[in-house]
Design an enzyme around this catalytic site. Structure first.
Site, PDB file in Angstrom:
ATOM      1  N   TYR A 141      -0.715   5.099 -10.204  1.00  0.00           N
ATOM      2  CA  TYR A 141       0.371   4.476 -10.973  1.00  0.00           C
ATOM      3  C   TYR A 141       0.817   5.391 -12.123  1.00  0.00           C
ATOM      4  CZ  TYR A 141      -1.961   0.679  -8.565  1.00  0.00           C
ATOM      5  OH  TYR A 141      -2.570  -0.078  -7.603  1.00  0.00           O
ATOM      6  N   TYR A 175      -3.860 -10.108  -6.029  1.00  0.00           N
ATOM      7  CA  TYR A 175      -3.702  -8.681  -5.743  1.00  0.00           C
ATOM      8  C   TYR A 175      -4.452  -8.367  -4.446  1.00  0.00           C
ATOM      9  CZ  TYR A 175      -3.976  -3.656  -5.736  1.00  0.00           C
ATOM     10  OH  TYR A 175      -3.872  -2.342  -5.343  1.00  0.00           O
ATOM     11  N   ASP A 233     -10.136 -12.528   0.731  1.00  0.00           N
ATOM     12  CA  ASP A 233     -10.171 -11.112   0.362  1.00  0.00           C
ATOM     13  C   ASP A 233     -11.290 -10.907  -0.657  1.00  0.00           C
ATOM     14  OD1 ASP A 233      -9.846  -8.603  -0.688  1.00  0.00           O
ATOM     15  OD2 ASP A 233      -7.685  -8.779  -1.048  1.00  0.00           O
ATOM     16  N   LYS A 289     -14.437  -1.940  -1.433  1.00  0.00           N
ATOM     17  CA  LYS A 289     -14.910  -1.458  -2.734  1.00  0.00           C
ATOM     18  C   LYS A 289     -16.432  -1.203  -2.780  1.00  0.00           C
ATOM     19  CE  LYS A 289     -11.091  -2.250  -5.784  1.00  0.00           C
ATOM     20  NZ  LYS A 289     -10.014  -3.211  -5.586  1.00  0.00           N
TER      21      LYS A 289
HETATM   22  C1  LIG Z   1      -8.776  -3.077  -4.732  1.00  0.00           C
HETATM   23  C2  LIG Z   1      -8.406  -4.250  -3.926  1.00  0.00           C
HETATM   24  C3  LIG Z   1      -7.698  -4.102  -2.712  1.00  0.00           C
HETATM   25  C4  LIG Z   1      -7.221  -2.764  -2.205  1.00  0.00           C
HETATM   26  O1  LIG Z   1      -8.272  -1.909  -1.880  1.00  0.00           O
HETATM   27  P1  LIG Z   1      -8.010  -0.315  -1.817  1.00  0.00           P
HETATM   28  O2  LIG Z   1      -9.328   0.235  -1.332  1.00  0.00           O
HETATM   29  O3  LIG Z   1      -7.653   0.118  -3.195  1.00  0.00           O
HETATM   30  O4  LIG Z   1      -6.919  -0.097  -0.838  1.00  0.00           O
HETATM   31  C5  LIG Z   1      -7.419  -5.250  -1.994  1.00  0.00           C
HETATM   32  N1  LIG Z   1      -7.807  -6.468  -2.423  1.00  0.00           N
HETATM   33  C6  LIG Z   1      -8.499  -6.639  -3.571  1.00  0.00           C
HETATM   34  C7  LIG Z   1      -8.926  -8.009  -3.980  1.00  0.00           C
HETATM   35  C8  LIG Z   1      -8.808  -5.542  -4.372  1.00  0.00           C
HETATM   36  O5  LIG Z   1      -9.462  -5.721  -5.524  1.00  0.00           O
END
Ligand SMILES: *Cc1c(COP(=O)(O)O)cnc(C)c1O
Length: 422
Positions: A14, A142, A243, A272
């Site tokens: 960003y 997000y 997610d 992550k």
């Molecule tokens: C960071 C994140 C993503 C995206 O993951 P990247 O490895 O950065 O592509 C998707 N969903 C959530 C909840 C996140 O925190």
């Protein structure tokens, strides 16, 4: 370090290529410490964006990569397989809720979200309900930066206006309103129920981050909301995508965020912290029902296949990281971090310019009344010997689980010194 080359040629997240913000060179890292090329040591409060559970430069994780390198560092996943992927799959199937039986490996969280969306769309297509192809997401959510993922991010913080007519049109419910510990009331579901009852004919799935809306606002919400979502998805015939990318592997005090609500989604995204922060790897899991229907459809397959799918080095270090975590008293660590964060951040709530202080698991958030100026505040944290990277009004920390009480005190002290003087 040739920081001028960085400044002239490298995009950072960003960031502007022409007016880049200053960056700090990292020479090495060990445990909770980053060592800058100036020789200065910083305590890392970010776990490199939620990933680094066991700290940097961990001998066991290092060894896992060395060992795997000597066998096979990478091999295509089309028509071939390997032990690290099989072992990891066995673990993920065992640790996640029982109905999740099929694992798709992706190379980043965003891609695993793309795959989840694709799964949900292919599922309804296969059932002869191709109209069910939109997603119901939440304000302040997000889910990543690729186009499909962006389409389900909060429309305001996700900058939808920049790409408006290019993004898949989705539906957005209000952000969950009931706080984590707040008394539950069924009226908290009125908004999402209305969206479902109006649009279920065209909805493939609901997507949500469990318990913590992370990058969209660091908001914590009630497990009852997740329970209710599970019931509503069943009632209206819509899939539930959880997610877990930011919450997985203990960050909120449970192994998975959705464990707080004791629910099982139809599709789950992991990422992550999956590799303990060592390499990029993500996974999309789904139920037998989802997999069977997709594979009975026209395509007879899930139509996705990244080049670096299930990279053996990444799977090997993920296996090592999960073994380390499960063999550790991680629940005690996270709960001790939570108690200490609550004690040490409490005073910030009394300050004029602070809107709210909240702590859940190994996550501590100080929400300010006004947004910070990143270029101004970042060097001040570094002066204090801590690595904290706020966004907007949110100054937050989520340290590696292995942080000692002393190091955590140094981290919160550094954070407060800077915030006090804003
Ligand atoms: C960071 C994140 C993503 C995206 O993951 P990247 O490895 O950065 O592509 C998707 N969903 C959530 C909840 C996140 O925190």
């Amino acid at each position: 370090m040739k920081l001028d080359i960085d400044k002239q040629h490298i995009w950072h997240p960003y960031s502007s290529a022409t007016q880049p913000s200053p960056v700090f060179g990292v020479e090495s890292a060990k445990g909770v410490h980053l060592t800058l090329d100036s020789g200065q040591q910083l305590i890392d409060g970010m776990s490199s964006w939620w990933c680094m559970l066991h700290g940097y430069n961990h001998p066991v994780l290092n060894q896992a990569i060395v060992d795997q390198t000597q066998k096979v560092a990478h091999v295509m996943f089309g028509g071939l397989t390997h032990k690290p992927a099989i072992d990891l799959t066995e673990k993920l199937i065992t640790l996640t809720p029982a109905p999740l039986q099929h694992v798709f490996y992706a190379d980043s969280g965003s891609v695993s979200v793309e795959v989840a969306l694709k799964m949900s769309i292919q599922y309804w297509q296969a059932k002869g309900l191709a109209k069910k192809r939109h997603i119901l997401s939440h304000a302040r959510g997000y889910h990543g930066d690729t186009f499909g993922a962006m389409s389900v991010c909060d429309p305001v913080t996700g900058m939808h206006h920049l790409f408006s007519d290019l993004l898949m049109p989705q539906h957005f419910a209000d952000a969950p309103q009931c706080g984590f510990d707040e008394a539950w009331d069924d009226t908290y579901c009125d908004n999402i129920r209305r969206h479902l009852s109006e649009h279920h004919d065209t909805l493939a799935a609901i997507i949500i981050e469990p318990i913590v809306q992370a990058a969209g606002g660091m908001r914590f919400y009630s497990p009852h909301y997740l329970k209710a979502l599970r019931q509503l998805c069943d009632e209206f015939d819509v899939l539930l995508i959880i997610d877990e990318i930011a919450t997985n592997f203990g960050r909120t005090g449970k192994l998975f965020g959705s464990n707080h609500a004791d629910i099982s989604p139809d599709i789950m995204c992991l990422g992550k912290a999956l590799t303990g922060g060592y390499m990029t790897l993500a996974a999309t899991l789904c139920t037998t029902d989802v997999a069977q229907n997709i594979c009975a459809g026209e395509a007879k397959a899930l139509m996705h296949g990244p080049t670096f799918m299930a990279n053996p080095l990444a799977c090997a270090v993920a296996n090592a990281s999960i073994n380390l975590l499960l063999a550790s008293p991680w629940q005690q660590w996270v709960s001790a971090i939570e108690t200490q964060l609550k004690e040490e951040l409490a005073e910030c709530a009394l300050w004029e310019h602070v809107e709210d202080v909240r702590v859940l698991g190994a996550i501590g958030v100080v929400e300010l009344k006004k947004p910070v100026e990143l270029d101004n505040i970042q060097p001040k944290f570094v002066e204090q010997g801590v690595w904290i990277r706020p966004f907007g009004k949110l100054v937050y920390i989520m340290p590696p689980f292995i942080i000692s009480p002393d190091e955590l005190s140094q981290l919160t002290h550094g954070m407060k010194q800077v915030l006090k003087e804003l």
